[in-house]
Design a protein around this motif. Structure first.
Motif, mmCIF file in Angstrom:
data_model
loop_
_atom_site.group_PDB
_atom_site.id
_atom_site.type_symbol
_atom_site.label_atom_id
_atom_site.label_comp_id
_atom_site.label_asym_id
_atom_site.label_seq_id
_atom_site.Cartn_x
_atom_site.Cartn_y
_atom_site.Cartn_z
ATOM 1 N N GLU A 1 35.249 8.645 80.007
ATOM 2 C CA GLU A 1 34.869 7.298 80.470
ATOM 3 C C GLU A 1 35.946 6.253 80.184
ATOM 4 N N LYS A 2 36.505 6.301 78.971
ATOM 5 C CA LYS A 2 37.519 5.293 78.622
ATOM 6 C C LYS A 2 38.894 5.954 78.648
ATOM 7 N N ASN A 3 39.690 5.617 79.653
ATOM 8 C CA ASN A 3 41.003 6.238 79.801
ATOM 9 C C ASN A 3 41.907 5.995 78.592
ATOM 10 N N SER A 4 41.687 4.856 77.907
ATOM 11 C CA SER A 4 42.539 4.523 76.768
ATOM 12 C C SER A 4 42.262 5.441 75.568
ATOM 13 N N ILE B 1 42.323 19.285 83.145
ATOM 14 C CA ILE B 1 42.203 19.271 84.609
ATOM 15 C C ILE B 1 40.735 19.275 85.036
ATOM 16 N N SER B 2 39.944 20.108 84.352
ATOM 17 C CA SER B 2 38.558 20.258 84.821
ATOM 18 C C SER B 2 37.600 19.177 84.316
ATOM 19 N N LYS B 3 37.924 18.566 83.157
ATOM 20 C CA LYS B 3 36.956 17.627 82.559
ATOM 21 C C LYS B 3 37.426 16.179 82.544
ATOM 22 N N ILE B 4 38.618 15.917 83.025
ATOM 23 C CA ILE B 4 39.163 14.560 82.876
ATOM 24 C C ILE B 4 38.282 13.510 83.559
ATOM 25 N N SER B 5 37.589 13.926 84.620
ATOM 26 C CA SER B 5 36.761 12.954 85.340
ATOM 27 C C SER B 5 35.607 12.449 84.476
#
Lengths: 79, 201
Positions: free
Chosen positions: B69-72, B62-66
């Protein structure tokens, strides 16, 4: 193919990653070298046992409920 | 006619979580909680720790997902977070043991006893399971994580390399050395079942 090389490529062998000509050499070597055959049998079984001897574990329903409650509380405090 | 439901990719879910979508978060938790818990449990062999680690991992999500860089690469990123949290627990509990014996493991084929033909009730006994677990627990942390990810959790070498920030040859090398150590531990244990040569007459 010698014993040292045969042992070093065991991982690729188990993964079916070896080109067919090398595969043939490995099989020929294993047919003629008892020590390598024992090494191969016990190495492969070690991998199998590592998987078989671990109890499967998954998140129980009550644990999942605790996780969701915990996360949505955190999510609300982050907003 | 039944319409097949299209499965939303992890990358799409991750993108939606970045935009604050809690339904996507719930789906990711549903998809990955077993995997995260299983990896944490097999690294720590402690159910309470595994549950705590799982919570910590999803809080980190939740806190670091932003910052991902590469969602895959989401899955391997999650495995990395899980492994690091498990290391943290093991270090705190001082559950990493002496690594000296690892330096002496060679690709030796001097083994004379083929225990692979032993019956299943011996191979899969509780005692041999304990021997194997102890041997896994005695591996140095990176080697242990690689062996657990590959041989217990069934991840691919490429996934392990990404999760552990290692090259594929480095993964293979640690995997091979780790397996040699486990094989040696099992060989030592099963040797008591070896028939002395010519002793059965």
């Amino acid at each position: 193919m010698n014993c040292k090389k045969c042992a070093a490529i065991m991982e690729d062998y188990l993964e079916n990653n070896l080109p067919s000509e090398i595969l043939i050499e490995v099989h020929q070597h294993l047919d003629s070298c008892d020590q390598c055959k024992i090494f191969f049998n016990t190495y492969r079984l070690t991998v199998t046992l590592s998987r078989k001897m671990q109890e499967p574990c998954c998140v129980a329903p009550d644990m999942m409920e605790r996780l969701k409650a915990f996360l949505f509380e955190r999510l609300n405090t982050e907003k | 006619m039944v319409k097949s439901k299209k499965v939303i990719s992890d990358a799409t879910l991750v993108q939606r979580i970045k935009l604050g979508d809690s339904t996507s978060l719930e789906e990711i938790v549903r998809r990955y909680s077993d995997k995260v818990y299983s990896l944490a449990y097999h690294l720590t062999r402690d159910t309470s720790a595994a549950e705590e680690i799982m919570q910590e991992v999803f809080v980190t999500l939740i806190s670091k997902i932003s910052s991902l860089e590469k969602n895959s690469y989401f899955a391997t990123w999650l495995y990395r977070v899980t492994t690091n949290a498990s290391y943290g627990f093991l270090r705190k509990e001082k559950k990493f043991t002496d690594k000296a014996h690892v330096e002496h493991i060679e690709d030796e084929q001097t083994l004379s006893y083929d225990w692979s033909s032993l019956p299943d009730d011996i191979l899969l006994s509780e005692e041999s399971s304990t021997i194997l677990h102890k041997a896994i627990d005695s591996l140095p942390e990176t080697m242990r994580a690689v062996v657990v990810m590959k041989d217990v959790e069934g991840l691919k070498n490429e996934e392990i390399a990404q999760a552990m920030d290692l090259s594929i040859p480095a993964v293979k090398s640690r995997l091979h050395r780790g397996r040699l150590i486990l094989r040696q531990a099992l060989s030592d244990y099963y040797s008591k079942y070896a028939q002395p040569e010519g002793g059965s007459a």
